[in-house]
Design a protein around this motif. Structure first.
Motif, PDB file in Angstrom:
ATOM      1  N   THR A  17     -29.598  11.109  30.365  1.00  0.00           N
ATOM      2  CA  THR A  17     -28.780  12.316  30.278  1.00  0.00           C
ATOM      3  C   THR A  17     -29.580  13.605  30.384  1.00  0.00           C
ATOM      4  O   THR A  17     -29.003  14.676  30.445  1.00  0.00           O
ATOM      5  CB  THR A  17     -27.984  12.354  28.954  1.00  0.00           C
ATOM      6  OG1 THR A  17     -28.912  12.239  27.879  1.00  0.00           O
ATOM      7  CG2 THR A  17     -26.985  11.226  28.890  1.00  0.00           C
ATOM      8  N   SER A  18     -30.890  13.499  30.361  1.00  0.00           N
ATOM      9  CA  SER A  18     -31.660  14.735  30.460  1.00  0.00           C
ATOM     10  C   SER A  18     -33.005  14.469  31.120  1.00  0.00           C
ATOM     11  O   SER A  18     -33.492  13.344  31.124  1.00  0.00           O
ATOM     12  CB  SER A  18     -31.881  15.341  29.075  1.00  0.00           C
ATOM     13  OG  SER A  18     -32.721  14.508  28.317  1.00  0.00           O
ATOM     14  N   PHE A  36     -35.134   0.071  30.810  1.00  0.00           N
ATOM     15  CA  PHE A  36     -34.113  -0.819  31.370  1.00  0.00           C
ATOM     16  C   PHE A  36     -34.251  -1.026  32.873  1.00  0.00           C
ATOM     17  O   PHE A  36     -33.596  -1.890  33.442  1.00  0.00           O
ATOM     18  CB  PHE A  36     -32.686  -0.382  30.999  1.00  0.00           C
ATOM     19  CG  PHE A  36     -32.356   1.026  31.389  1.00  0.00           C
ATOM     20  CD1 PHE A  36     -32.075   1.353  32.698  1.00  0.00           C
ATOM     21  CD2 PHE A  36     -32.323   2.032  30.422  1.00  0.00           C
ATOM     22  CE1 PHE A  36     -31.761   2.643  33.053  1.00  0.00           C
ATOM     23  CE2 PHE A  36     -32.008   3.330  30.762  1.00  0.00           C
ATOM     24  CZ  PHE A  36     -31.734   3.632  32.088  1.00  0.00           C
ATOM     25  N   ASP A  53     -37.668   4.691  20.175  1.00  0.00           N
ATOM     26  CA  ASP A  53     -37.308   5.830  21.010  1.00  0.00           C
ATOM     27  C   ASP A  53     -35.791   5.824  21.167  1.00  0.00           C
ATOM     28  O   ASP A  53     -35.230   5.000  21.881  1.00  0.00           O
ATOM     29  CB  ASP A  53     -37.988   5.742  22.374  1.00  0.00           C
ATOM     30  CG  ASP A  53     -37.673   6.961  23.239  1.00  0.00           C
ATOM     31  OD1 ASP A  53     -38.421   7.944  23.155  1.00  0.00           O
ATOM     32  OD2 ASP A  53     -36.663   6.952  23.961  1.00  0.00           O
ATOM     33  N   GLY A  62     -28.116   7.420  20.899  1.00  0.00           N
ATOM     34  CA  GLY A  62     -27.512   8.694  20.512  1.00  0.00           C
ATOM     35  C   GLY A  62     -26.063   8.852  20.938  1.00  0.00           C
ATOM     36  O   GLY A  62     -25.225   9.319  20.157  1.00  0.00           O
ATOM     37  N   GLU A  92     -20.590  15.938  19.384  1.00  0.00           N
ATOM     38  CA  GLU A  92     -22.024  16.120  19.615  1.00  0.00           C
ATOM     39  C   GLU A  92     -22.555  17.303  18.804  1.00  0.00           C
ATOM     40  O   GLU A  92     -23.610  17.225  18.177  1.00  0.00           O
ATOM     41  CB  GLU A  92     -22.261  16.340  21.124  1.00  0.00           C
ATOM     42  CG  GLU A  92     -23.699  16.553  21.538  1.00  0.00           C
ATOM     43  CD  GLU A  92     -24.574  15.310  21.443  1.00  0.00           C
ATOM     44  OE1 GLU A  92     -24.036  14.181  21.458  1.00  0.00           O
ATOM     45  OE2 GLU A  92     -25.803  15.470  21.326  1.00  0.00           O
ATOM     46  N   ARG A 142     -25.350  17.205  15.692  1.00  0.00           N
ATOM     47  CA  ARG A 142     -26.609  17.964  15.687  1.00  0.00           C
ATOM     48  C   ARG A 142     -26.692  18.935  14.525  1.00  0.00           C
ATOM     49  O   ARG A 142     -27.761  19.215  14.004  1.00  0.00           O
ATOM     50  CB  ARG A 142     -26.780  18.716  17.005  1.00  0.00           C
ATOM     51  CG  ARG A 142     -26.943  17.752  18.156  1.00  0.00           C
ATOM     52  CD  ARG A 142     -27.409  18.456  19.409  1.00  0.00           C
ATOM     53  NE  ARG A 142     -27.361  17.527  20.535  1.00  0.00           N
ATOM     54  CZ  ARG A 142     -27.999  17.711  21.680  1.00  0.00           C
ATOM     55  NH1 ARG A 142     -28.714  18.792  21.860  1.00  0.00           N
ATOM     56  NH2 ARG A 142     -27.893  16.826  22.650  1.00  0.00           N
ATOM     57  N   GLY A 182     -34.586  12.148  21.640  1.00  0.00           N
ATOM     58  CA  GLY A 182     -33.719  13.160  21.031  1.00  0.00           C
ATOM     59  C   GLY A 182     -33.068  12.689  19.742  1.00  0.00           C
ATOM     60  O   GLY A 182     -32.865  13.463  18.802  1.00  0.00           O
ATOM     61  N   ASN A 239     -34.173  13.533  16.197  1.00  0.00           N
ATOM     62  CA  ASN A 239     -33.878  14.828  15.582  1.00  0.00           C
ATOM     63  C   ASN A 239     -32.634  14.798  14.698  1.00  0.00           C
ATOM     64  O   ASN A 239     -32.261  15.822  14.118  1.00  0.00           O
ATOM     65  CB  ASN A 239     -33.732  15.908  16.659  1.00  0.00           C
ATOM     66  CG  ASN A 239     -35.089  16.333  17.207  1.00  0.00           C
ATOM     67  OD1 ASN A 239     -36.075  16.368  16.470  1.00  0.00           O
ATOM     68  ND2 ASN A 239     -35.150  16.641  18.500  1.00  0.00           N
ATOM     69  N   GLU A 274     -39.044  19.964  16.596  1.00  0.00           N
ATOM     70  CA  GLU A 274     -37.894  19.431  17.323  1.00  0.00           C
ATOM     71  C   GLU A 274     -38.251  19.013  18.755  1.00  0.00           C
ATOM     72  O   GLU A 274     -37.686  18.073  19.298  1.00  0.00           O
ATOM     73  CB  GLU A 274     -36.783  20.482  17.353  1.00  0.00           C
ATOM     74  CG  GLU A 274     -35.412  19.857  17.499  1.00  0.00           C
ATOM     75  CD  GLU A 274     -34.311  20.886  17.284  1.00  0.00           C
ATOM     76  OE1 GLU A 274     -33.286  20.763  17.952  1.00  0.00           O
ATOM     77  OE2 GLU A 274     -34.503  21.814  16.468  1.00  0.00           O
TER      78      GLU A 274
END
Ligand code: ATP
Ligand code: MG
Length: 361
Positions: free
Chosen positions: A23-24, A95, A202, A228, A247, A251, A304, A307, A344
């Protein structure tokens, strides 16, 4: 002042670590510093459409959809970051690689290479000529009869996947110097040779990788599909809100256990437990495959998902092993302006920083 000192600066090459997640995309530009490698630039860009897809199952079809967007997002990121180099090193997500541990009788490196070539087709799910094959020595042991064995982690990646990456990098004007599986990058940036038996978790958006390092090297890695996005989904479903709002709430509040905000913790804990159960299963597989396996003494949380507020305490408690958030920036010099963000940023950049370190260690 040495009038030529600037020469050293301009000739110190820099490299771009590029971590393409589901996703990022995260990039880190690193050059030689005074004492340590120096992070000179970084960028993180999330795909906007990823949340809209939070409800779709994690399947190759949705991954393909995303691949079309990689080039666009990477291009935008490069425009913003304006790196000083075109030399890039990229990671392959767990994967997209197939990994398995195979034991061989101890033999010369040449014989081993040949034996692996013969044996590989028994273990890998694709025709051998369609994959790039690599391996790592991950252990040795002696059986009851005194026969010595080496343990090899076979890593195979479809050629198709490699070609795709090469094409993407070419199209955005970067030179792809090397590709590696992200487990190796994580071990480089987070373990840095520390001999302690360590589990790296991770927690990305679509997958959680469990990576085991002992005596300073990668020994074992597995992947599961809860991560996540699963946490966001469970919030959205349970509170009947849209994924974007879920989301945000995740966060903002995390899973801090007490007080008026403990509701989120209650909603997310079954999914967190599912993630941890997969990790526990990996640990059992590791123990069954490695005669010399030692109990994990620490857990490092990366990606991520690390966090999530309160996750360290939750994981420490559930796993019975102290868990800490990844802090890969300790191994770098960087501008003081980054300091407030370092806590972060670290988990997000662990892979990209580990990739760039390939060139500095
Ligand atoms: N402050 C935060 N609290 C909780 N979760 C967070 C926070 N910040 C980011 N995340 C989660 O981190 C995930 C993204 O992490 P990351 O960028 O490491 O994933 P990715 O590398 O794109 O995915 P993958 O590794 O599965 O391919 C998202 O699920 C996001 O919700
Ligand atoms: Mg990732």
């Amino acid at each position: 002042m040495n009038p030529f000192s600037f020469v050293k600066q301009t000739i110190s090459p820099s490299y771009l670590g590029v971590d393409i997640g589901t996703t990022s995309i995260k990039i880190a530009e690193v050059t030689g510093g005074e004492q340590l490698p120096k992070l000179v630039n970084y960028g993180i860009l999330e795909s906007k459409s990823s949340l809209a897809r939070a409800n779709t199952v994690f399947q190759t079809s949705s991954l393909k959809l995303f691949e079309k967007g990689i080039e666009e997002i990477l291009g935008t990121l490069l425009e913003k970051v304006q790196p000083h180099t075109k030399e890039a090193i990229a990671s392959l997500p767990g994967f997209s690689a197939f990994m398995t541990v195979v034991d061989f009788p101890e033999m010369s490196p040449q014989d081993l290479a040949r034996a692996i070539g013969f044996k590989a087709k028994e273990y890998i799910p694709l025709p051998v000529n369609e994959v790039a094959l690599d391996w790592l020595n991950v252990g040795t042991y002696e059986d009851e009869k005194g026969m010595r064995y080496v343990q090899v982690l076979l890593i195979s990646v479809p050629q198709e996947q490699i070609r795709k990456y090469q094409q993407i990098f070419r199209n955005v004007g970067l030179t792809l110097r090397a590709l590696e599986i992200e487990g190796l990058s994580l071990v480089r940036s987070l373990i840095a040779g520390d001999p302690t038996p360590t589990l790296i978790m991770d927690i990305g958006s679509r997958s959680t990788a469990a990576i085991i390092a002992d005596k300073g090297v990668l020994r074992f890695a597995t992947q599961s599909d809860f991560a996540g996005a699963s946490l966001t989904q469970s919030l959205a479903a349970s509170l009947n809100i849209n994924p974007v709002r879920a989301e945000e709430m995740k966060r903002e509040r995390g899973i801090l256990g007490t007080g008026p905000v403990s509701e989120l913790s209650t909603i997310m804990s079954p999914m967190l437990d599912a993630i941890l159960n997969e990790v526990k299963r990996s640990l059992r597989v590791y123990e069954s495959q490695f005669h010399d396996s030692r109990n994990m003494e620490r857990i490092i949380l990366s990606g991520g998902g690390a966090n999530l507020m309160g996750i360290e305490a939750y994981v420490s408690e559930a796993m019975g092993v102290p868990a800490v958030k990844a802090a890969p920036l300790h191994r770098f010099e960087y501008e003081s302006g980054i300091e407030p963000l370092a806590g972060e940023l670290g988990p997000f950049l662990s892979v990209a920083l580990g990739l760039s370190l390939r060139e500095f260690t």
